[in-house]
Design a protein around this motif. Structure first.
Motif, PDB file in Angstrom:
ATOM      1  N   ALA A  19       6.402   0.525   9.753  1.00  0.00           N
ATOM      2  CA  ALA A  19       7.149   1.167   8.662  1.00  0.00           C
ATOM      3  C   ALA A  19       7.616   2.561   9.044  1.00  0.00           C
ATOM      4  CB  ALA A  19       6.296   1.220   7.406  1.00  0.00           C
ATOM      5  N   SER A  20       6.826   3.275   9.813  1.00  0.00           N
ATOM      6  CA  SER A  20       7.191   4.646  10.188  1.00  0.00           C
ATOM      7  C   SER A  20       7.662   4.760  11.639  1.00  0.00           C
ATOM      8  CB  SER A  20       5.987   5.575   9.971  1.00  0.00           C
ATOM      9  OG  SER A  20       4.900   5.145  10.779  1.00  0.00           O
ATOM     10  N   ALA A  21       7.796   3.648  12.318  1.00  0.00           N
ATOM     11  CA  ALA A  21       8.131   3.653  13.746  1.00  0.00           C
ATOM     12  C   ALA A  21       9.597   3.981  14.005  1.00  0.00           C
ATOM     13  CB  ALA A  21       7.815   2.291  14.344  1.00  0.00           C
ATOM     14  N   ILE A  22       9.851   4.495  15.197  1.00  0.00           N
ATOM     15  CA  ILE A  22      11.206   4.588  15.743  1.00  0.00           C
ATOM     16  C   ILE A  22      11.398   3.251  16.447  1.00  0.00           C
ATOM     17  CG2 ILE A  22      12.768   5.829  17.290  1.00  0.00           C
ATOM     18  CD1 ILE A  22      11.582   7.525  14.943  1.00  0.00           C
ATOM     19  N   ILE A  23      12.443   2.516  16.064  1.00  0.00           N
ATOM     20  CA  ILE A  23      12.626   1.164  16.588  1.00  0.00           C
ATOM     21  C   ILE A  23      13.794   1.131  17.569  1.00  0.00           C
ATOM     22  CG2 ILE A  23      13.018  -1.263  15.996  1.00  0.00           C
ATOM     23  CD1 ILE A  23      11.842  -0.670  13.241  1.00  0.00           C
ATOM     24  N   ASN A  35       0.826  -1.225   0.000  1.00  0.00           N
ATOM     25  CA  ASN A  35       0.000   0.000   0.000  1.00  0.00           C
ATOM     26  C   ASN A  35       0.854   1.266   0.000  1.00  0.00           C
ATOM     27  OD1 ASN A  35      -2.274  -1.649   0.064  1.00  0.00           O
ATOM     28  ND2 ASN A  35      -2.437  -1.557   2.302  1.00  0.00           N
ATOM     29  N   GLY A  36       1.945   1.260  -0.770  1.00  0.00           N
ATOM     30  CA  GLY A  36       2.793   2.442  -0.888  1.00  0.00           C
ATOM     31  C   GLY A  36       3.728   2.668   0.279  1.00  0.00           C
ATOM     32  N   THR A  37       3.825   1.727   1.188  1.00  0.00           N
ATOM     33  CA  THR A  37       4.681   1.844   2.365  1.00  0.00           C
ATOM     34  C   THR A  37       5.710   0.707   2.343  1.00  0.00           C
ATOM     35  OG1 THR A  37       2.780   2.706   3.577  1.00  0.00           O
ATOM     36  CG2 THR A  37       4.658   2.037   4.876  1.00  0.00           C
ATOM     37  N   THR A  38       6.927   0.999   2.795  1.00  0.00           N
ATOM     38  CA  THR A  38       7.973  -0.027   2.798  1.00  0.00           C
ATOM     39  C   THR A  38       8.143  -0.619   4.189  1.00  0.00           C
ATOM     40  OG1 THR A  38       9.143   1.156   1.045  1.00  0.00           O
ATOM     41  CG2 THR A  38      10.389  -0.499   2.255  1.00  0.00           C
ATOM     42  N   TYR A  39       8.007  -1.946   4.233  1.00  0.00           N
ATOM     43  CA  TYR A  39       8.264  -2.731   5.445  1.00  0.00           C
ATOM     44  C   TYR A  39       9.489  -3.596   5.157  1.00  0.00           C
ATOM     45  CZ  TYR A  39       3.555  -1.315   6.724  1.00  0.00           C
ATOM     46  OH  TYR A  39       2.445  -0.574   7.033  1.00  0.00           O
ATOM     47  N   TYR A  40       9.999  -4.294   6.175  1.00  0.00           N
ATOM     48  CA  TYR A  40      11.184  -5.123   5.985  1.00  0.00           C
ATOM     49  C   TYR A  40      10.973  -6.493   6.622  1.00  0.00           C
ATOM     50  CZ  TYR A  40      13.291  -0.760   4.603  1.00  0.00           C
ATOM     51  OH  TYR A  40      13.557   0.416   3.948  1.00  0.00           O
ATOM     52  N   GLY A  41      11.441  -7.511   5.890  1.00  0.00           N
ATOM     53  CA  GLY A  41      11.342  -8.885   6.373  1.00  0.00           C
ATOM     54  C   GLY A  41      12.600  -9.644   6.024  1.00  0.00           C
TER      55      GLY A  41
END
Length: 171
Positions: free
Chosen positions: A140-144, A103-109
């Motif tokens: 995706a937009s979080a501070i981790i 949905n236009g957002t980048t996640y990582y796996g």
């Protein structure tokens, strides 16, 4: 032993002894075996000396390790880059992960299983929970923030929340 008649005039029998090499090989084998046993005994004695020397220095090493653990616990949490976190396993991986567009957002796996889970948002995997106030956070937009002792991560919507969490868990 062989008997050979050699001189018919003397009517005397001359005996010639032919020695077999088996006796020499047997003696050589016994000598090598004794040498091997002595070598093993001598080497095992030298290991005991090392153990005694190591045990004498061990309390110092243990004391310094305990001091290091106290220092490490004060620095146990840190903010990490999103691209080095598997957002399905919620683990800091230390290397860049597979970028996954959803949905236009980048996640990582970290693997193809993670790709599918993040694209389909199975089990609401794209969202985490802020441990300070239990609010839902988009990964995706979080501070981790990583817990360095376990590798697990925590998600925060704001930098201030992440820093507050780190400060709260320093000691």
């Amino acid at each position: 032993m062989k008997q050979i008649q050699s001189n018919k005039k003397n009517n005397a029998i001359q005996v010639i002894a032919i020695k077999s090499p088996v006796g020499k090989i047997y003696k050589l084998s016994i000598s090598l075996l004794i040498l091997l046993i002595l070598s093993v005994v001598l080497l095992s004695c030298s290991d005991k000396k090392k153990e005694v020397a190591e045990s004498a220095t061990q309390p110092t090493v243990e004391t310094s390790q305990t001091a290091n653990k106290v220092i490490a616990s004060a620095q146990n949490y840190e903010i990490v880059p999103n691209e080095k976190v598997c957002m399905v396993n919620d683990r800091f991986m230390g290397v860049s992960q597979i970028p996954i567009e959803a949905n236009g957002t980048t996640y990582y796996g970290c693997c193809e299983n993670c790709v599918e889970k993040l694209q389909k948002n199975l089990d609401d995997v794209r969202f985490g929970s802020n441990p300070l106030n239990d609010t839902k956070v988009d990964k995706a937009s979080a501070i981790i923030v990583q817990d360095k002792s376990s590798g697990s991560v925590f998600y925060f919507a704001f930098q201030e929340d992440a820093q507050s969490f780190i400060n709260k868990n320093k000691g």
